[in-house]
Each structure stands twice: as C-alpha cells, then as structure tokens.
Design an enzyme around this catalytic site. Structure first.
Site, PDB file in Angstrom:
ATOM      1  N   ASP A  84      33.965  44.024  33.278  1.00 33.10           N
ATOM      2  CA  ASP A  84      34.829  44.160  34.447  1.00 33.10           C
ATOM      3  C   ASP A  84      35.651  45.436  34.266  1.00 33.10           C
ATOM      4  OD1 ASP A  84      36.313  43.487  36.762  1.00 33.10           O
ATOM      5  OD2 ASP A  84      37.867  42.611  35.504  1.00 33.10           O
TER       6      ASP A  84
ATOM      7  N   ASP B 196      35.528  36.569  36.697  1.00 33.62           N
ATOM      8  CA  ASP B 196      34.584  36.971  35.646  1.00 33.62           C
ATOM      9  C   ASP B 196      33.974  35.781  34.911  1.00 33.62           C
ATOM     10  OD1 ASP B 196      35.181  39.712  36.100  1.00 33.62           O
ATOM     11  OD2 ASP B 196      37.011  39.494  34.915  1.00 33.62           O
TER      12      ASP B 196
ATOM     13  N   ASP C  84      38.566  39.586  32.300  1.00 32.12           N
ATOM     14  CA  ASP C  84      39.891  39.000  32.100  1.00 32.12           C
ATOM     15  C   ASP C  84      40.325  38.054  33.209  1.00 32.12           C
ATOM     16  OD1 ASP C  84      42.369  41.028  33.654  1.00 32.12           O
ATOM     17  OD2 ASP C  84      40.234  41.059  34.064  1.00 32.12           O
TER      18      ASP C  84
END
Length: 1146
Positions: free
Chosen positions: A431, A836, A832
């Site tokens: 990410d 995700d 995080d």
C-alpha cells in the site's frame, strides 16, 4: 490527549439536531418487519433479568473463554492434534505393534521417546493456552456498575456475572463489558463517542446516540421504574448492522447500529453512559467474529512433507527388499529334507521362520522391517522445528533495531510458521498511504481565487526536480480564507486544556486535522462547539486583530464514496445562509455556476501541479442561499429524511444534490503525506536483493508516479509503460452513454496496450533497459479478466517496478492472488489499513504496519512492524537467517537419520536379513532424543553465515533464499546421498576392522554387543562432528551441545551398562569391560569419523575455492583482511570489493 482536558459544557452540545446525526436516527425499514421471525427472535427484558419470563429464555452468561482447550478435553484434543501428523501416527502404530512378537525391540524403548516428543509438544500447547486463560481471567474479572433494583442504586459487579437485561453504567475511558443498548449519556441528547480500535483497529472516534425516548434517563432514580422490552436479531458476527425494536411506555421505537455499543469498545470524550445488556459472552459480536486467520504453511514445510513421503517410500522399499531375500533364504533352509542352517532348527521353527510357509514368514518379516527401519523417519523433527521457530520469533520480537521509539512499538511475529518464508520473498505488494508514507497530513499549499500560495518543496518535488536536473529550493508562505477553515472544521471537536488553555482537536481523519491546524496557524481558530453553532477566533483583515465570530450550524451533508464531497450549511452574523462544499475535483467543477468559473482554469492547473508534487487535493466552493430556497429545500429534505422506504439513502442523496449546485469556486487545498524515514534506501536495498516491489494505491496516477520517483520505486533511466483509459477518444465515447460500446472499447484498448507493451518489454529483455509499469484502476479491472490476466502478469514480471493506481481493496487482493498463483513464488503484502486486510490475507506473508489508521491490518497480518524501513531488516537479516537455519536443520535431520537407519539395513543384510537390530533397544530410542537433538536445535536458533551488518551491506546474499538454493531437490538428495555414503563407511569399516581378529586383551573377538556399541559410537561422533563442520557461527552454546552430546553418550553407556543385565542386556558393562580397554575401539572410532567427514570436507573445500557461495566470499574476505582493510582497499580501488564479486557471481 493531555490530562486535565475537559469539555466545559457537555450538556450544551446537542449534535443530534444536525442532519449528519439526525439522518442516522433509526427508522422502521424492511428488516424491522422480520422481528420475531427466524434469526430475529431475541427478546430482552430491560432492568428485569430475574423476572420469570427472562429466566425461561436461558441466555448465555457473560463469561468468555478464548482458550483452545479445557481441563476436560486437553488430553484427547491435544493428542488428536499431534496424531494428525503422518510421522507421529506412524510411530504410534509402531508403538502398538511393538507389544507383539513381531517387534525387533522392546515396547518400552519405543514408547518412552514417543512420549517425550509428544509430551514436549503438548506442554508447549498447554503453556500457550494458559497464557490465553490468564487473559480471559483478567477480562472476566473486570468490574462495572450494575443497577440493583433492590438497593435502588448502582453497585460494582464483575463482568462475568452480568446477565442479559442488566442496566449498567460505564464511565469515560472504560470498556463496554457486553453488547449494550445505549439508553442515555452525560450529554442531554444521549450521544457518546466510542473508540473501536479493539474491534476494527480504527482509532478515530465513532459517534453513537440513544433514542430520544430514553435520552432523558439521566439519574439513578429514573431506573427505579424503568421497564422495557427489546426484540432484536439473534447473535451474529456482523459488526456493521443491528436491527431491533424497543417497547417502551406502550410505544415501539426502531433500533439500529447507532444505539448499539459493542463489547471491548472504549467510551471516549463522554463522562458516562447508561446501557442495557443485549448480548453477553460468546453471543457478543466481537466473540462471534473471533475466528482464526487463514492457515498458511511455508513452501519449505510443504516440501518437507514430500520428503517424509519419500522416506516412507524408501522405508517400504527397503523392507520389501529385505523380506524378499528373507523369504528366499528361509525357504532354502529345508531342501529335499536336508537342513541347510541346522543351527536355527528350521524343522521346529515358529511361523515367523517356517521354511514351509516362507511367504507368510516373509510377510511378517516385512511388518517387522517397517518397525526396524522407522529410524529413517526423524521422530523429533516436528517438535525441534517448533522449538526453533518459536525461538526465532522471540528474536524478531526483541530486535532493538526494529523498535520504533516514537510510537513505542516493537516488531511482533504473530505467527512462527512462516519465519523461513521471510527469506524467500520474491515480490512485495505494498500500500502507499500510511505504508510508504506517514499518514500524518500537513497543509502545505492552497489555491485561492486563482492564486497559488505555498512555495515550499515537498519530498516528491525535490525528487522530481533532481530527476529533471534542476536545483531545488525551499521556502514557504501560505494564505487561506475563512471560507476554507469554516468548511473543513465542522467535524472537529475542540478540547480546551484547563491549565494551559491550549486547544487540541478530536477529528475523524488526519486530513481534517491538517485543515484545522493550518486554519488555526493562519488566524482562524476553531475554539468552541455549541449545540447548533461553531465559534472561531478570526483574523480581521482590516484591523489585523483577532475577533470572535459565531456561525449557526444548520446541516452537515456527509461525505460518502459515491458523493465524493461534503457540505455544510451555516448562517453567519449577517444572517446570510452559506453552503460551503469541499470534494474531489472530478465532481466539484461540474457543480459550478456560470459565474463561478472565473478562476477554474488556474485552479485546475494548480490542482494538477499539486497532484504532480504528490499532494492530496480537494476543491473548495461555496454558495449563498436565499431564505426561500433554503426553506423549500429543508422541507423536501425533512420529508426524505422521514422516509421509511428502502431507497431512503438515494432520496437523501438526490435532495442533497439539488442544493449542491450553482457553486462559486473558492480554490483548492493541498496536504502532504510525507514519506516515512529511509523508505527510498529500504526500497533500493530490497531491489538489490532481487525483490520486486508492486505498489497498489488509491491515489491519482500523477500523485502515485511522483511519489514513486520520490521513494525510489521509479528510477532515472527507467522506461515507463503507462496503461490508462484516460484518452480523448475514450472520453468522447463515454459521453455518448452506450455502456456496452464503452465496455467493449475499454477492453479492446487495455488489451491493445498490454499486448504492445508486452512485445516491447520482451524485445528489450536482453538489453540493460529497465521498465516501470503504471496502470490505473479502470484498466486494472479489465487486465484482471481471465483472457488478459496472463498477459498482464507476464508484462508485469518483465518490469522492475509496478504501480497500480486508483486500486480498490478487492483489486488489491485479486492482484496479490494473481502474482502468488501465477509466479508460484513467495509473495509478501504490506499495509496499514482496513482496506489492506484482503491483500494481507491473500499473500503468502502478510505484514501489518501499526500506523495512524489503526490496528486492523496488524490483526490480520502474520508479522507487525511500526515502519516500512524495518521491512529491510525483517527480510534481509531475520528472513535470511531463518531460511538458512531451517533448511540446514531439516537437511541435517534427514542426513543423520539416514546415516543411522541404513546401518541397520546393512547389518540385517549381513545377518541374512534376520530382522535383528545391530544396536541395543535403548541406543536406538535415545538417538533422536538425547544424542543428536540439541546440536541441530542450536543450529536452527543461533547459526549465522554472516553478521546482521553484512546481511544489510550485501543484499545479494538474499538471493540464496529467493532462488531456494539451500532447499532445492539436488541439495536435499545430496544430503540424503551423503547420509547413505556415511552409513556404508561406518558399517563396512567397522565390520572389516573387527572381523577375524582379537578385540580384547584375552584374544576374544568382537561380539554383537561390541560391534553395535562401536558402530553407534562412530555414528554419534560422525553426525555431531558433521554439525561442527556445518556451523558458520560458533558460540559457547554450540560447543556445549555438540561436545556435550558426545560426552553424554559415554555417560549413558556407563550408567546404563551398570544396570542389571536383565534390563541393560547387550549394554551390560560393555564400555567399561570391553570397549574402553581396547585400543581397537578408539582407533576404529577415529578412523571411521575422519572417513565419514572427509567427503564433505573435500566438497566444501572445492566449492569454496572454485564455486563459492555469496557468504563464502564474504567469509574469505573477512578471514584475509580486517574490516578496515576491506574498506581501505575498496576506497583505493586496488582490490575488488565483496559487492563487486557478489555482483559478478550474480
């Protein structure tokens, strides 16, 4: 937040009057009609848990247990877990058969090591479960205030004693003991703030509010007569829905998620709340969601299973060969009435040796052989690996170099099953926001009325400038208007410190925090929130002094992913009605009035520049409303709000859309999400280690590309391959509105771009040119279709870096699955946020970053770190070490067991395949448990080929794991062949040296007890000295366990040999009286040990000299020169450095 922070008038703020909260108030919908039916049958009698009707319902108590076992089921359930492993099941069967006459050894000698190994594993399970038990005890014994109708007051009660229907009182910063129905709070309108970090990992506060009918229950005396009934859905795992009704004072009120407070959530910014217990214990939603994460197994573990099957096959084959020869020899014992081996009395033999039933005897011999050669299967392999992996995880958890002082968070291995997989990662899927960046927003630039403010350079701009060959400068000046501050500040809640008077803010996102703080620094400070107003300290442009202004807050039209904007309607002191709106540029510019386009071109240009600088942009506009327009709109809006139809939300959006038009453009804001520390350096090291990085982000393509350059994902000289549907032809086709034609054109365009780029990358594969693939979300959706995904993957693999923009959470997971399955190599996903989670669970390894967005990613991950830069050490150091340790450990296990097991086969062949073991029963039983187990565990825990500093200095060392060099089939078969060779050397040198000559001083030759003891001694010496040769990093622990294991063999011989011969049998005083006094024993031991080690020693010497591995080069350099000399020679250019040699090898 600092201590002493208090809101001065908690009862003055009636936020439920606002649309943003009022529109969330409960209303009857289709789901409420299902109350009383299947799945919606729960009835709760409020404040009457002891009533006869409530008692008959027999709901579960609030006691919670998260343990895997109980005292009653621990033994059977744990044994079942152990015997699911094929090897353990095999040894259990062998132990059972050992009580029959077929066994070549005593039953006790088989049972004891089996009990030790399984007992050790069960003890580990018990310790882990006891830790969970202690956490349960702590949670169940927390206290909460419960209303006692007899005492007419609230009294403290333990959580585990709560019952459905109890009325409880929870104070600020306290946790909710069960799922509660919110009755009232310290606020007059019954709102409260809840932190759900323990549930979904999100640290931003959630707003809950009670029904107006119960909001007035503010004092204890009100609960004396309080009686109500709740009918709601049955216990389920859905955290984001709740359907029910409240029967109170003869009326029915609809209940929704806004009235439900979930267990383990935390009360924040609210002095207290009153609630009724709805769900208890394992019926609560958090416990309904308590499922284990997806089971993941490393590639090495899966290959190890295949090796076990190979050894089982070898065991059966050897047993079959021995049985065939045994049957032939047994049948020949009586030929034409003559006894060939008369001393065995074949004429009076049992069925096990009957020449007349040779086939049956051969079958029984086969069963005996399966037990005898069981030592080919390492009984202690699984428990040793578990011990090693747990120890490795502790090293990860306690690594000071992966501890983040700012957040006080260390690295944490949430599983130990994948340690070695960390050393084999081929592709990382990451990410961006909060992973590569800090997710800590800073307001740096803005555009107001066509003028851009803020000349400072972001990290992305610095990288962009350097890429273009220009010099960077840094200065900053900014200006912002009160319209911007008013528009963005409405969701923030100010808190004034009682002692210092400093104002801090509770906000729902880092973006809003950046807006509010920037407005404060530039003279527009939000300092108070009243029930229908916000108060600002504003900088008066004429007097240049701060003045106080109050804005009446009428409505808040919330942001949503479909609307992509948020608006507020306020009334200023001049009685003007203003609508202030902020949102994405894709929806804002189309809502401007004819007069509002005055600075549109400039603002669009500034927004594009901000995006290219890696900034997150929002467009801000406003509109002045007439009293008549507002009154007419409010009536329509109130009507839509009171609708109970299924399309209520669509009606609200449609009404909001009517007033959010005819806007006048004010400008645009830009906030920077800075890169985390050392991200470019980390990405560079990972690239040198042979790891490809894919970044999957929801950002615009311009922003993502420039962040890619800033972090080193995209590099100078790298050719960009851009796959996008942003073209004039596609845009024109979209405006025609033919969805089928548009979809077909999209698909054809993406396919054409992928095919063209694929041929381009393939043609340049022999050149040194590197490629970076960039694809947007629309294109990615088509690229992931069945007919294109293979071509897309082939193209992506040919590129050095991949950047997927505007990716949805589902697309992230799909891309991860495509890479994992398509490449067949280890993938690691790192993120995080909650978006995700799918990606983390889909990847072979999931790494969660404990950042600003909460802990949900961490809770779904396998490993947790605080910063992206720690990924470098996690992989290049711990991953590399764990991979080497586990692979060497497994190979060594099979080597030592084949060495030992095949000596039994050679001896049996020497003894006419009689199934007679060469060794004493207890020699064989103790081999894997006492004499060879500790050195291999020490290898798996402590060995290092090079230090951590050199692992980071020379990332090419990581290629060993990426290419799986140490656990390839040639290497595994090589260790197995080496074990077979060692067994041949041990057996034939022993028998050759001891046959036909005196062994003792009195001239007696060596008997089976002496031969077995000598052979066993050679085995112990050979395999332990082989361990000494294999170890790269010696500590006192390695010396202790290696030489201690050899020494313990002699201690065991003396102790066991001193026992009465009925128990010690062939070991009775064999060392003291027979072996130790004979020089032959010591000479044979020395000769055989050296002979066994010589092939490996020769191989390693040749390999190190002519075909060195990466770590061999570094070790030779370190041996030849000190580190300072290496550095000096590198700087002078006289000798090639290790990096040069490693690169050459690559």
């Amino acid at each position: 937040m600092a201590g002493g922070v208090r809101r001065k008038k908690t009862k003055a703020l009636c936020l439920s009057k606002l649309y943003s909260f009022a529109c969330l108030s409960s209303s009857f919908n289709e789901d409420h009609s299902r109350i009383g039916q299947l799945g919606f049958s729960r009835v709760v009698y409020c404040n009457d848990p002891d009533g006869p009707e409530a008692i008959q319902l027999m709901y579960k108590g609030n006691y919670v247990s998260t343990t895997k076992y109980t005292a009653a089921n621990f033994i059977p359930k744990s044994l079942f877990e152990q015997f699911r492993r094929v090897a353990n099941m095999y040894f259990v069967v062998v132990a059972c058969v050992s009580f029959s006459p077929l066994a070549p050894y005593t039953a006790v000698s088989v049972l004891v090591p089996l009990i030790v190994v399984i007992g050790a594993t069960m003890a580990k399970e018990a310790v882990e479960d006891w830790r969970r038990k202690k956490q349960d005890i702590e949670a169940n014994n927390r206290e909460v205030e419960v209303y006692d109708s007899n005492g007419k007051t609230f009294t403290k009660t333990k959580w585990k004693k709560l019952r459905v229907g109890n009325v409880v009182k929870v104070y600020k910063d306290g946790y909710f003991p069960a799922d509660l129905l919110l009755l009232s709070s310290s606020y007059e309108d019954g709102i409260c703030y809840v932190e759900t970090a323990n549930l979904d990992g999100e640290t931003n506060l959630k707003l809950k509010h009670s029904l107006e009918a119960t909001a007035s229950l503010q004092a204890e005396s009100f609960f004396l007569e309080f009686k109500a009934a709740v009918k709601c859905e049955d216990p389920n795992e859905n955290l984001y829905s709740f359907v029910g009704t409240l029967d109170f004072h003869g009326k029915q009120y609809p209940l929704s998620l806004q009235q439900l407070l979930l267990r383990d959530s935390k009360l924040r910014n609210t002095e207290y709340i009153y609630g009724v217990v709805i769900f208890t214990g394992h019926d609560t939603k958090v416990m309904q969601n308590a499922t284990d994460p997806p089971s993941k197994r490393s590639r090495i573990e899966r290959r190890m299973d295949k090796i076990i099957y190979i050894l089982f096959t070898a065991l059966i084959l050897i047993g079959f060969i021995g049985s065939v020869f045994f049957g032939i020899k047994t049948k020949e014992d009586i030929r034409k009435g003559k006894l060939r081996r008369w001393y065995l009395r074949p004429d009076a033999a049992s069925v096990l040796f009957d020449p007349n039933r040779a086939s049956l005897a051969a079958f029984f011999h086969f069963l005996t052989s399966l037990m005898l050669y069981g030592y080919l299967i390492p009984i202690s392999l699984y428990v040793s690996i578990e011990i090693v992996k747990v120890s490795q995880s502790n090293f990860i958890n306690h690594d000071q170099d992966m501890y983040d002082k700012e957040t006080n968070r260390p690295a944490y291995a949430r599983t130990s099953n994948l340690n070695e997989e960390l050393g084999q990662v081929c592709t990382i899927l990451s990410d961006k926001t909060g992973t590569l960046t800090c997710n800590s927003m800073e307001f740096v630039k803005c555009s107001i009325a066509g003028t851009s403010y803020g000349q400072g350079m972001t990290e992305v701009e610095v990288a962009l400038t350097e890429r273009q060959g220009a010099r960077s400068s840094s200065s900053f000046a900014a200006g912002v208007g009160k319209q911007v501050s008013s528009g963005v500040a409405v969701k923030a809640i100010p808190d004034v410190h009682e002692d210092t008077g400093e104002i801090s803010y509770e906000v729902e996102s880092p973006d809003e925090a950046a807006f509010v703080v920037a407005a404060r620094e530039l003279g527009f400070q939000l300092y108070n929130r009243m029930q229908m107003s916000i108060s600002l300290h504003e900088l008066d442009t004429k007097s240049r002094k701060s003045v106080d202004r109050v804005y009446e807050l009428l409505h808040v039209l919330e942001f949503s992913s479909s609307r992509k904007r948020m608006s507020v309607i306020v009334r200023n002191e001049k009685n003007q009605l203003l609508l202030l709106c902020k949102g994405a540029d894709s929806v804002m510019f189309e809502r401007l009035s004819e007069a509002g386009h005055q600075c549109e071109a400039e603002t669009k240009d500034h927004s594009r520049q901000y995006a290219e600088a890696g900034l997150r942009t929002l467009v801000v506009a406003f509109r002045e409303l007439s009293q008549e327009d507002y009154k007419h709109w409010e009536e329509e809006f109130t009507k839509a709000k009171s609708s109970v139809s299924a399309d209520r939300d669509a009606l609200l959006d449609a009404v909001a859309n009517k007033i959010e038009k005819g806007l006048i453009l004010l400008g645009a804001t830009a906030v920077e999400d800075k890169l985390q520390k050392e991200v470019p350096e980390c990405i560079d090291k990972l690239a040198k280690a042979g790891i490809k990085l894919w970044v999957l982000t929801g950002d615009k393509m311009e922003t993502a590309i420039n962040v890619g350059y800033a972090c080193g994902l995209l590099r100078q000289g790298m050719k960009k391959i851009v796959i996008s549907l942003d073209s004039p032809e596609i845009t024109a086709l979209e405006k025609q509105g033919n969805k089928e034609a548009v979809t077909k054109a999209f698909r054809e365009s993406v396919e054409k771009q992928i095919r063209g780029a694929e041929s381009q990358a393939t043609a340049a594969i022999r050149s040194s040119m590197s490629f970076g693939l960039i694809i947007d979300g629309k294109s990615l959706a088509f690229a992931l279709e069945n007919n294109l995904e293979k071509s897309f993957l082939k193209l992506a693999i040919a590129c050095d870096s991949v950047l997927c923009c505007r990716s949805s959470p589902k697309q992230k997971a799909l891309v991860t699955r495509l890479v994992k399955i398509g490449t067949g190599k280890t993938t690691l996903a790192i993120g995080d946020g909650a978006n995700d989670v799918g990606m983390l669970q889909e990847a072979d390894i999931g790494v969660g970053i404990s950042g600003v967005e909460g802990m949900q990613a961490v809770m779904a991950s396998d490993y947790a770190i605080a910063q992206f830069r720690f990924l470098e050490r996690l992989l290049l150091v711990h991953g590399h070490w764990c991979y080497r340790r586990i692979t060497m450990m497994i190979c060594y296990f099979f080597y030592k067991n084949i060495t030992f097991g095949l000596t039994l086969f050679w001896f049996e062949a020497h003894a006419s395949f009689s199934a007679k073991p060469a060794y004493n029963d207890w020699y064989m039983s103790c081999y894997n448990v006492f004499f060879t187990s500790l050195p291999v565990i020490a290898l798996g825990v402590f060995d290092q080929d090079v230090s951590a500093r050199f692992c980071l200095k020379y990332p090419l060392l990581y290629h060993v794991g990426v290419k799986n060099i140490l656990f390839s089939w040639p290497r595994i078969l090589g260790w197995m062949s080496y074990g077979a060779m060692s067994s041949v050397i041990i057996f034939f040198l022993n028998t050759g040296a001891m046959s036909d000559q005196g062994f003792r001083e009195d001239g007696r030759v060596a008997d089976i007890s002496v031969l077995g003891t000598t052979m066993y001694t050679c085995v112990v010496w050979a395999v332990n000295c082989q361990m000494a040769l294999s170890i790269n990093y010696f500590t006192w622990i390695q010396h202790l366990v290696i030489w201690g294991s050899i020494g313990f063999w002699y201690i065991f011989l003396i102790a066991y040999g001193s026992i009465h011969p009925t128990l010690s049998t062939t070991a009775f005083r064999v060392l003291v009286e027979a072996c130790a006094p004979s020089p032959m024993y010591w000479l044979v031991t020395l000769l055989v040990t050296v002979s066994c080690l010589l092939p490996y020693f020769t191989y390693r010497a040749f390999q190190t000299r002519f075909m060195p591995m990466y770590h061999d080069i570094i070790q030779m350099k370190l041996f030849a020169d000190s580190e300072s000399n290496i550095t000096q020679s590198a700087s002078q250019g006289k000798n090639s450095t290790c990096e040069t040699e490693l690169t050459a090898l690559r």
